[in-house]
Design a protein around this motif. Structure first.
Motif, PDB file in Angstrom:
ATOM      1  N   UNK A   1      -0.445   3.976   8.745  1.00 21.66           N
ATOM      2  CA  UNK A   1      -0.778   5.376   9.056  1.00 21.66           C
ATOM      3  C   UNK A   1      -0.375   6.353   7.952  1.00 21.66           C
ATOM      4  N   UNK A   2       0.414   5.905   6.988  1.00 22.71           N
ATOM      5  CA  UNK A   2       0.766   6.811   5.888  1.00 22.71           C
ATOM      6  C   UNK A   2      -0.187   6.679   4.700  1.00 22.71           C
ATOM      7  N   UNK A   3      -1.230   5.862   4.857  1.00 25.59           N
ATOM      8  CA  UNK A   3      -2.172   5.659   3.750  1.00 25.59           C
ATOM      9  C   UNK A   3      -3.085   6.865   3.575  1.00 25.59           C
TER      10      UNK A   3
ATOM     11  N   UNK B   1       0.818  -1.220   0.000  1.00 30.03           N
ATOM     12  CA  UNK B   1       0.000   0.000   0.000  1.00 30.03           C
ATOM     13  C   UNK B   1       0.851   1.269   0.000  1.00 30.03           C
ATOM     14  N   UNK B   2       2.059   1.204   0.553  1.00 32.81           N
ATOM     15  CA  UNK B   2       2.937   2.386   0.528  1.00 32.81           C
ATOM     16  C   UNK B   2       3.250   2.746  -0.923  1.00 32.81           C
ATOM     17  N   UNK B   3       3.570   1.716  -1.716  1.00 34.99           N
ATOM     18  CA  UNK B   3       3.840   1.966  -3.150  1.00 34.99           C
ATOM     19  C   UNK B   3       2.566   2.402  -3.857  1.00 34.99           C
ATOM     20  N   UNK B   4       1.458   1.713  -3.513  1.00 36.48           N
ATOM     21  CA  UNK B   4       0.176   2.004  -4.153  1.00 36.48           C
ATOM     22  C   UNK B   4      -0.239   3.455  -3.929  1.00 36.48           C
ATOM     23  N   UNK B   5      -0.084   3.922  -2.683  1.00 38.84           N
ATOM     24  CA  UNK B   5      -0.511   5.286  -2.345  1.00 38.84           C
ATOM     25  C   UNK B   5       0.299   6.341  -3.110  1.00 38.84           C
TER      26      UNK B   5
END
Ligand SMILES: Nc1ncnc2c1ncn2[C@@H]1O[C@H](COP(=O)(O)OP(=O)(O)OP(=O)(O)O)[C@@H](O)[C@H]1O
Ligand SMILES: [Mg+2]
Length: 226
Positions: free
Chosen positions: A122-124, A77-81
């Motif tokens: 939490x960075x999403x 999700x970090x890459x996705x975001x």
């Protein structure tokens, strides 16, 4: 500041996320039907990126601990975001088939602490709207099995046990989704037992209202508009 809209479609297996997210994209991009000037980016989780591929293999393996799956989803999700944010900055409507709430509903149902899942995510980005497609596990699985033409499964005892286990675990996932829908004002619950057309109609009604009002991501009053 983002000029686009971030839309998420969530729900248990077979609830129609793929079907509805693609239909929504077609409707939004069909200039004859809808007068939106936004381009649309359709995406899903797990992603097709390196971590996403690792994650798909871990899911197939079936022996990877739920906590490890939660970490892999958060990493993917970090890459996705990063990708989603770029599209939003270009003013696009982003539609994601599954997102953070799948982690909470699925890994949460396997005993992973919800607060910890939130912490590692939490960075999403926070979506503008989550369309939650609500369906019973029985109906969802029936759709999947009829797609695979494998009703045969019920004749075999072992497979019947697997089926009942799956119903049981999806029941827990559904409960978590219903709780999320109750707690978050940006969740819109859609009755996904209805026909494809009816479900799409309910989604379009809400989207149409939002677009008409010219809402874009980061509008603080967006969630109260729904
Ligand atoms: N409203 C509906 N009524 C009947 N069948 C449906 C409906 N929506 C989707 N289907 C069918 O059910 C199956 C599952 O739908 P779909 O793949 O869109 O669900 P999904 O939520 O993406 O599932 P998964 O979680 O397994 O990816 C497909 O064969 C689809 O054509
Ligand atoms: Mg799908």
């Amino acid at each position: 500041m983002n000029k686009g809209l971030f839309i998420v479609i969530e729900g248990i297996d077979g609830s129609g996320k793929g079907t509805q997210s693609k239909r929504l994209k077609s409707w939004l991009t069909d200039k004859n039907k809808h007068a939106t000037t936004h381009s649309v980016f359709h995406t899903m989780e797990p992603t097709g990126g390196k971590i996403g591929v690792l994650l798909r293999n871990a899911l197939k393996d079936g022996t990877i601990a739920p906590k490890i799956l939660a970490l892999l989803f958060a990493a993917d999700r970090i890459e996705h975001c990063k990708e989603i944010e770029q599209h939003l900055e270009e003013g696009k409507i982003v539609i994601s088939d599954r997102y953070l709430y799948s982690s909470i509903a699925y890994q949460g149902s396997q005993g992973v602490d919800k607060e910890w899942i939130m912490e590692i995510n939490k960075f999403s980005l926070i979506p503008d709207i989550v369309f939650y497609l609500d369906i019973t596990p029985e109906s969802g699985l029936k759709r999947i099995f009829s797609r695979a033409k494998s009703y045969e499964h019920l004749k075999n005892e072992q497979k019947e046990r697997d089926y009942l286990e799956k119903i049981d675990s999806l029941e827990k996932v559904r409960k978590n989704y219903l709780k999320l829908a109750d707690e978050n004002p940006f969740f819109v619950t859609i009755n996904a037992e209805k026909t494809r057309k009816e479900v799409q109609g309910s989604i379009r009604k809400v989207m149409g209202r939002l677009l008409k009002a010219g809402k874009t991501s980061n509008d603080k009053d967006l969630r109260y508009f729904l």
